[in-house]
Design an enzyme around this catalytic site. Structure first.
Site, mmCIF file in Angstrom:
data_model
loop_
_atom_site.group_PDB
_atom_site.id
_atom_site.type_symbol
_atom_site.label_atom_id
_atom_site.label_comp_id
_atom_site.label_asym_id
_atom_site.label_seq_id
_atom_site.Cartn_x
_atom_site.Cartn_y
_atom_site.Cartn_z
ATOM 1 N N GLY A 42 -9.314 38.188 23.116
ATOM 2 C CA GLY A 42 -10.844 38.156 22.786
ATOM 3 C C GLY A 42 -11.424 38.400 24.105
ATOM 4 O O GLY A 42 -10.717 38.523 25.217
ATOM 5 N N TYR A 158 5.816 39.099 12.902
ATOM 6 C CA TYR A 158 4.356 38.732 13.044
ATOM 7 C C TYR A 158 3.844 38.156 11.404
ATOM 8 O O TYR A 158 3.423 37.021 11.221
ATOM 9 C CB TYR A 158 3.520 40.004 13.016
ATOM 10 N N HIS A 207 -4.822 50.372 16.571
ATOM 11 C CA HIS A 207 -5.183 50.323 15.050
ATOM 12 C C HIS A 207 -5.674 52.068 14.853
ATOM 13 O O HIS A 207 -6.453 52.198 15.777
ATOM 14 C CB HIS A 207 -6.199 49.237 14.737
ATOM 15 N N ARG A 239 -3.592 53.039 2.987
ATOM 16 C CA ARG A 239 -4.087 51.391 3.294
ATOM 17 C C ARG A 239 -5.552 51.513 2.860
ATOM 18 O O ARG A 239 -6.242 52.045 2.447
ATOM 19 C CB ARG A 239 -4.466 51.355 4.881
ATOM 20 N N ASP A 302 6.382 50.661 9.116
ATOM 21 C CA ASP A 302 5.242 50.984 8.436
ATOM 22 C C ASP A 302 5.384 51.179 6.837
ATOM 23 O O ASP A 302 6.216 52.157 6.428
ATOM 24 C CB ASP A 302 4.413 52.249 8.779
HETATM 25 N N1 UDP Z 1 -1.408 55.257 12.174
HETATM 26 C C1 UDP Z 1 -1.487 56.622 12.683
HETATM 27 N N2 UDP Z 1 -1.794 56.839 13.900
HETATM 28 C C2 UDP Z 1 -2.237 55.924 14.899
HETATM 29 C C3 UDP Z 1 -2.420 54.439 14.194
HETATM 30 C C4 UDP Z 1 -2.028 54.070 13.155
HETATM 31 O O1 UDP Z 1 -1.005 57.452 11.700
HETATM 32 O O2 UDP Z 1 -2.430 56.279 16.089
HETATM 33 C C5 UDP Z 1 -1.264 54.853 10.809
HETATM 34 C C6 UDP Z 1 -0.296 53.790 10.476
HETATM 35 O O3 UDP Z 1 1.136 54.401 10.571
HETATM 36 C C7 UDP Z 1 -0.661 53.261 9.344
HETATM 37 C C8 UDP Z 1 -2.009 53.240 9.274
HETATM 38 O O4 UDP Z 1 -2.580 54.307 10.230
HETATM 39 O O5 UDP Z 1 -0.018 53.933 8.171
HETATM 40 C C9 UDP Z 1 -2.819 52.196 9.773
HETATM 41 O O6 UDP Z 1 -2.308 51.678 10.816
HETATM 42 P P1 UDP Z 1 -3.160 50.349 11.425
HETATM 43 O O7 UDP Z 1 -1.973 50.095 12.974
HETATM 44 O O8 UDP Z 1 -4.401 50.747 11.715
HETATM 45 O O9 UDP Z 1 -2.743 48.953 10.663
HETATM 46 P P2 UDP Z 1 -1.426 48.526 9.768
HETATM 47 O O10 UDP Z 1 -1.450 49.042 8.451
HETATM 48 O O11 UDP Z 1 -0.483 48.811 10.551
HETATM 49 O O12 UDP Z 1 -1.909 47.264 10.080
#
Ligand code: UDP
Length: 340
Positions: A42, A158, A207, A239, A302
């Protein structure tokens, strides 16, 4: 008079979700807020911003402490009269947890166990815990949208570190009748404060939404889509993105909920999913920038689709989302990114 002011401990308040919850606590309640944060992930600036929002200048007490300093943490309970806790402080990067699992088990699980032990010892009655949809692992298609009672099967340290913490909290509540909990399993938290005062910032950022916001602002050359061969309508992962202020509101509601209800666990999302491509297109629209997109290979670990069933939280907690709008989520993330 001072004794009548209720104190709440918020761990990890210098972080993304914790800071939005503290802002709402300041605006909507009269708690005195004890913050414990070691400013590892943070930001000190966030604490400064939160303090500046405290018009009385007396409602925030900040302890720059690490949760692993168990004696120091207990001293904070001796000095104060903490009866309620919202516990955010944790590491949250799935990839890092695969490489360094003990970092996660020690900080997220062992330190939560210690915090619960102290909480019970000092008569804490309400404990709100930030858990994650990662406890469900890779759900089957027929299990989407995900209900709270779906079998938990984390696929990374995690998720496991959070699931162990859930067990510690639940088992402690079973044997300490005064100690009640709400466990929230967050889906994809996104967006920023609509007043633009606080927002998301991770280093490194992994993210999707903040990364696309950076791309839209020219801070990155392109956004990579991790896989377009998933079993979804457009081939990219789906998502359930929830605006951080709606999530913060759920935490305030949880405190009221525990005054009259037994302990419980809730999934937190909107019950609707967007694909990565849809999020990219929405950011292109709100930023009016047709930035570069690269189709990359899948990211390990993922799951293709994660969508919450949010019936329970809506019914039992009377939680009503106000920011259920992907354009607004992208817009607030973009505005915040401009300030970083
Ligand atoms: N994602 C992507 N490109 C990026 C970051 C994330 O395509 O640069 C995709 C990732 O594979 C997932 C979705 O976006 O399907 C959300 O990812 P994030 O890391 O934001 O959250 P998570 O679902 O992993 O907690």
């Amino acid at each position: 008079m001072k004794n009548q002011v209720k104190q709440i401990l918020v761990t990890g308040a210098a972080g993304y979700i914790g800071s939005h919850v503290v802002k709402q606590l300041l605006e909507e309640t009269n708690y005195e807020i004890i913050i414990i944060d070691n400013i590892s992930t943070g930001f000190q600036d966030t604490i400064v911003t939160l303090k500046s929002l405290d018009k009385t200048n007396s409602r925030i007490k900040f302890y720059d402490k690490d949760l692993s300093d168990w004696d120091e943490i207990e001293n904070i309970f001796k000095e104060n009269s903490i009866k309620e806790i919202i516990h955010f402080a944790a590491f949250s990067q799935v990839g890092e947890s695969m490489i360094d699992p003990l970092k996660y088990y020690i900080n997220n699980t062992a330190n939560t166990a210690n915090l619960v032990k102290i909480a019970v010892k000092y008569g804490v009655a309400k404990f709100v815990f930030s858990s994650t949809a990662a406890v469900f692992g890779e759900p089957n298609k027929e299990d989407i949208p995900i209900k709270e009672d779906l079998t938990t099967k984390p696929i990374n340290p995690y998720g496991s570190s959070k699931l162990f913490s859930e067990s510690i909290i639940k088992d402690s509540a079973k044997v300490n009748k005064n100690f009640k909990y709400v466990i929230f399993r967050y889906f994809n938290v996104a967006g920023a404060d609509t007043q633009g005062l606080i927002g998301e910032c991770h280093d490194p950022e992994t993210h999707l939404i903040p990364l696309i916001a950076k791309t839209a602002l020219g801070k990155r050359e392109a956004i990579s889509i991790y896989g377009d061969d998933y079993d979804t309508p457009d081939g990219t992962c789906i998502r359930d993105y929830i605006h951080v202020q709606d999530l913060a509101d759920a935490h305030i509601k949880a405190l009221e909920f525990l005054s009259t209800n037994p302990s419980d666990t809730f999934n937190c999302g909107y019950g609707y999913g967007y694909s990565v491509k849809e999020v990219v297109d929405t950011m292109k629209k709100v930023s009016q920038n047709d930035f570069k997109v690269i189709i990359d290979k899948r990211r390990e670990g993922d799951p293709s689709t994660l969508i919450s069933d949010c019936t329970k939280i809506k019914e039992k907690m009377k939680w009503t989302p106000k920011y259920n709008d992907l354009e607004l989520i992208c817009k607030t993330a973009l505005e915040w990114e401009k300030k970083l």
